[in-house]
Design a protein around this motif. Structure first.
Motif, mmCIF file in Angstrom:
data_model
loop_
_atom_site.group_PDB
_atom_site.id
_atom_site.type_symbol
_atom_site.label_atom_id
_atom_site.label_comp_id
_atom_site.label_asym_id
_atom_site.label_seq_id
_atom_site.Cartn_x
_atom_site.Cartn_y
_atom_site.Cartn_z
ATOM 1 N N ALA A 3 1.079 -1.199 0.413
ATOM 2 C CA ALA A 3 0.044 -0.161 -0.138
ATOM 3 C C ALA A 3 0.765 1.046 0.320
ATOM 4 C CB ALA A 3 -0.890 -0.053 1.290
ATOM 5 N N ARG A 4 1.890 1.638 0.370
ATOM 6 C CA ARG A 4 2.839 2.617 0.470
ATOM 7 C C ARG A 4 3.605 2.895 -0.422
ATOM 8 N NH1 ARG A 4 5.292 5.883 3.604
ATOM 9 N NH2 ARG A 4 7.919 6.844 2.893
ATOM 10 N N LEU A 5 3.292 1.983 -1.737
ATOM 11 C CA LEU A 5 4.334 2.106 -2.483
ATOM 12 C C LEU A 5 3.075 2.566 -3.172
ATOM 13 C CD1 LEU A 5 6.967 1.347 -4.397
ATOM 14 C CD2 LEU A 5 6.332 -0.267 -5.217
ATOM 15 N N GLY A 6 2.170 2.517 -3.036
ATOM 16 C CA GLY A 6 1.285 2.518 -4.006
ATOM 17 C C GLY A 6 0.790 3.956 -4.292
ATOM 18 N N LEU A 7 0.656 4.296 -2.987
ATOM 19 C CA LEU A 7 0.150 6.121 -2.558
ATOM 20 C C LEU A 7 1.504 7.021 -2.732
ATOM 21 C CD1 LEU A 7 -1.397 8.248 -1.723
ATOM 22 C CD2 LEU A 7 -0.263 7.466 1.355
ATOM 23 N N ALA A 8 2.968 6.360 -2.577
ATOM 24 C CA ALA A 8 3.637 7.106 -3.203
ATOM 25 C C ALA A 8 3.959 6.946 -4.289
ATOM 26 C CB ALA A 8 4.908 6.314 -2.504
ATOM 27 N N CYS A 33 4.777 14.925 0.274
ATOM 28 C CA CYS A 33 3.681 13.747 0.957
ATOM 29 C C CYS A 33 3.919 12.298 0.454
ATOM 30 C CB CYS A 33 2.301 14.099 0.703
ATOM 31 S SG CYS A 33 1.398 15.936 1.128
ATOM 32 N N ALA A 34 5.263 12.465 -0.885
ATOM 33 C CA ALA A 34 5.604 11.237 -1.316
ATOM 34 C C ALA A 34 5.792 10.202 -0.309
ATOM 35 C CB ALA A 34 5.297 10.763 -2.517
ATOM 36 N N ASP A 35 7.160 11.348 -0.115
ATOM 37 C CA ASP A 35 8.360 10.942 0.757
ATOM 38 C C ASP A 35 8.218 10.660 2.033
ATOM 39 O OD1 ASP A 35 9.254 10.712 -2.233
ATOM 40 O OD2 ASP A 35 10.473 13.027 -2.027
ATOM 41 N N ARG A 36 7.201 11.459 2.541
ATOM 42 C CA ARG A 36 6.960 11.505 4.413
ATOM 43 C C ARG A 36 6.160 11.340 4.924
ATOM 44 N NH1 ARG A 36 10.877 16.941 4.750
ATOM 45 N NH2 ARG A 36 12.249 17.072 3.414
ATOM 46 N N LEU A 37 4.929 11.134 4.286
ATOM 47 C CA LEU A 37 3.933 10.255 4.921
ATOM 48 C C LEU A 37 4.142 8.665 5.362
ATOM 49 C CD1 LEU A 37 0.388 11.295 2.401
ATOM 50 C CD2 LEU A 37 1.312 12.370 5.408
ATOM 51 N N THR A 38 3.947 8.887 6.662
ATOM 52 C CA THR A 38 3.643 7.098 6.935
ATOM 53 C C THR A 38 2.447 6.562 8.119
ATOM 54 O OG1 THR A 38 4.428 8.408 9.351
ATOM 55 C CG2 THR A 38 5.851 7.780 7.773
ATOM 56 N N PRO A 39 2.376 5.618 8.064
ATOM 57 C CA PRO A 39 1.232 5.281 8.328
ATOM 58 C C PRO A 39 0.676 5.363 10.058
ATOM 59 C CG PRO A 39 1.724 3.107 6.951
ATOM 60 C CD PRO A 39 3.006 4.577 7.390
ATOM 61 N N GLY A 40 -0.192 4.958 10.388
ATOM 62 C CA GLY A 40 -0.169 5.236 12.045
ATOM 63 C C GLY A 40 -1.102 6.250 12.875
ATOM 64 N N ASP A 92 11.572 23.310 2.013
ATOM 65 C CA ASP A 92 11.066 22.222 2.134
ATOM 66 C C ASP A 92 10.742 21.249 3.584
ATOM 67 O OD1 ASP A 92 10.592 21.593 -0.396
ATOM 68 O OD2 ASP A 92 11.704 20.731 -1.074
ATOM 69 N N ALA A 93 11.736 21.863 4.826
ATOM 70 C CA ALA A 93 11.589 21.588 5.434
ATOM 71 C C ALA A 93 10.296 22.512 6.479
ATOM 72 C CB ALA A 93 12.729 21.653 6.536
ATOM 73 N N ALA A 94 10.364 24.065 5.831
ATOM 74 C CA ALA A 94 9.303 24.367 6.567
ATOM 75 C C ALA A 94 8.139 24.102 6.247
ATOM 76 C CB ALA A 94 9.476 26.248 6.788
ATOM 77 N N LEU A 95 7.895 24.212 4.803
ATOM 78 C CA LEU A 95 6.428 23.240 4.118
ATOM 79 C C LEU A 95 5.835 22.303 4.511
ATOM 80 C CD1 LEU A 95 4.656 24.192 2.716
ATOM 81 C CD2 LEU A 95 5.950 22.786 0.655
ATOM 82 N N TRP A 96 6.735 21.234 5.272
ATOM 83 C CA TRP A 96 6.795 19.463 5.313
ATOM 84 C C TRP A 96 6.316 19.874 6.977
ATOM 85 C CZ3 TRP A 96 4.167 16.246 4.285
ATOM 86 C CH2 TRP A 96 4.054 14.799 5.121
ATOM 87 N N ASP A 97 7.431 20.951 8.063
ATOM 88 C CA ASP A 97 6.540 20.793 9.049
ATOM 89 C C ASP A 97 5.042 21.506 9.125
ATOM 90 O OD1 ASP A 97 9.112 20.070 9.683
ATOM 91 O OD2 ASP A 97 9.571 22.075 10.111
ATOM 92 N N ALA A 98 4.860 22.334 8.019
ATOM 93 C CA ALA A 98 3.236 23.117 8.728
ATOM 94 C C ALA A 98 1.900 21.888 7.733
ATOM 95 C CB ALA A 98 3.538 24.491 7.548
ATOM 96 N N VAL A 99 2.727 21.716 6.872
ATOM 97 C CA VAL A 99 1.517 20.133 6.467
ATOM 98 C C VAL A 99 1.579 19.246 7.298
ATOM 99 C CG1 VAL A 99 1.377 18.708 4.702
ATOM 100 C CG2 VAL A 99 2.450 20.475 4.114
ATOM 101 N N ALA A 100 3.051 18.258 8.187
ATOM 102 C CA ALA A 100 1.928 17.474 9.222
ATOM 103 C C ALA A 100 1.714 18.220 10.100
ATOM 104 C CB ALA A 100 3.708 17.623 9.718
ATOM 105 N N ALA A 101 1.997 19.244 10.467
ATOM 106 C CA ALA A 101 1.204 19.723 11.508
ATOM 107 C C ALA A 101 -0.848 19.419 10.969
ATOM 108 C CB ALA A 101 1.233 21.094 12.459
ATOM 109 N N ALA A 102 -0.910 20.267 9.934
ATOM 110 C CA ALA A 102 -2.116 20.316 9.682
ATOM 111 C C ALA A 102 -2.557 19.176 9.594
ATOM 112 C CB ALA A 102 -2.124 20.708 8.234
#
Length: 357
Positions: A3-8, A33-40, A92-102
């Motif tokens: 599933a992870r490979l499919g989403l990525a 999102c493809a590179d940093r999203l994880t289940p959980g 990228d780091a700032a964008l991802w931090d904001a996305v992950a928090a959202a």
């Protein structure tokens, strides 16, 4: 494939498409999102465990996710996320931090947003409808009755309220449209545009499985536009304002059922134009077959006094935009002959107009 490979893969594939269609920000967002999203979490577990085809060929999960995040920005629900969205710039780091928090802070909102497929009205597709109308006026010379399949909020039902500026590098531009257009469309134009006047629209109506209201559903329509494409946002906002004023009727229903009923009576003294732009491909095969049969039946009864036309701007498997085709039943042309009108960018950024002379 897990599933992870499919989403990525789906996220990377959509990122590539966004980059090709002129949205580097959305491409970067989806790659992160493809590179940093994880289940959980309930949200990420739903994304990774999505049943069926998650790509743009079916459920378009990457665009659902991007739309949800943009909706948080558009609605003012997440100030930190808005601070890293265009017109602002962020690493990228700032964008991802904001996305992950959202994703954590607004999990319930995003989960609800994921329930519905992407739905937009790309107003620039009206450029080919304006050019087609001029060609039909030159050829037929009758007022139009419009029927749009997959009309969403009906913005492209209002193409006669927009102006088209068309002309290549070697041609003087031709402007088609009303004297007081609500917006002007100026795609890169290849080929000779039709001149002359536009026909009068006597009646217009559309159908959609889930019609959107230009007032109540404004956030959904705007959020599926890409955040760094300011011209699209401005253009769609103007078209939505006109739709709120004119309220084109878009019925909720199955396209084939609706079309069969719509074609059940002729319109003497009018040309009935049935059209769709990047919608037919999403109809089930059975719906396509029934709609095609309904058109052929009605076309066999068409006359010069009550002609019928079917126009499509649709993906035909080529990466080079959408095919433009017209089938005309007017009692004189070969019945059911599809005419090639060229190609156009999926978002209407360019038009290669090759209409018959």
């Amino acid at each position: 494939m897990n599933a992870r490979l499919g989403l990525a893969e789906a996220l990377h594939g959509q990122a590539k498409a966004c980059a090709a269609l002129g949205s580097p920000f959305t491409a970067r967002l989806l790659r992160l999102c493809a590179d940093r999203l994880t289940p959980g979490t309930p949200l990420t577990d739903r994304l990774f465990g999505w049943p069926g085809d998650i790509t743009a060929r079916a459920d378009s999960v990457p665009l659902r996710l991007a739309g949800a995040l943009h909706a948080l920005v558009q609605s003012g629900q997440d100030t930190p996320l808005a601070a890293v969205y265009p017109p602002h710039e962020a690493a990228d780091a700032a964008l991802w931090d904001a996305v992950a928090a959202a994703l954590v802070r607004h999990e319930d909102f995003i989960l609800r947003w994921l329930d519905s497929p992407p739905q937009t009205n790309e107003v620039r597709r009206s450029a080919v409808l304006i050019a087609l109308a001029a060609w039909l006026e030159n050829r037929i010379g009758l007022p139009l009755v419009l029927s749009e399949l997959g009309a969403s909020a009906g913005l492209n039902l209002l193409w006669d309220r927009y102006a088209l500026r068309a002309g290549g590098a070697e041609l003087d531009p031709i402007v088609l449209g009303p004297a007081d257009p609500v917006l002007e469309l100026a795609p890169e134009w290849r080929g000779r545009p039709p001149g002359g006047a536009l026909p009068r629209v006597a009646a217009r109506r559309g159908v959609d499985l889930n019609p959107l209201d230009p007032q109540a559903d404004r956030l959904r329509l705007m959020s599926y536009l890409w955040a760094d494409q300011f011209d699209r946002l401005t253009r769609t906002d103007a078209a939505l304002a006109e739709a709120r004023r004119l309220r084109p009727q878009v019925d909720r229903g199955d396209a084939a059922d609706w079309l069969e009923a719509r074609l059940s009576k002729p319109h003497p003294g009018h040309l009935h134009l049935v059209f769709h732009t990047i919608a037919w491909q999403y109809f089930p095969a059975a719906v396509q077959a029934r709609a095609a049969r309904a058109l052929a039946r009605a076309g066999s009864c068409a006359t010069p006094e009550a002609p019928l036309a079917h126009f499509g701007m649709e993906h035909d498997g080529s990466d080079d935009g959408a095919a433009l085709t017209l089938t005309l039943w007017d009692g004189t042309a070969p019945a059911g002959e599809a005419l090639n009108f060229g190609r156009a960018d999926f978002h209407g950024r360019w038009v290669d107009w090759q209409a018959p002379g």
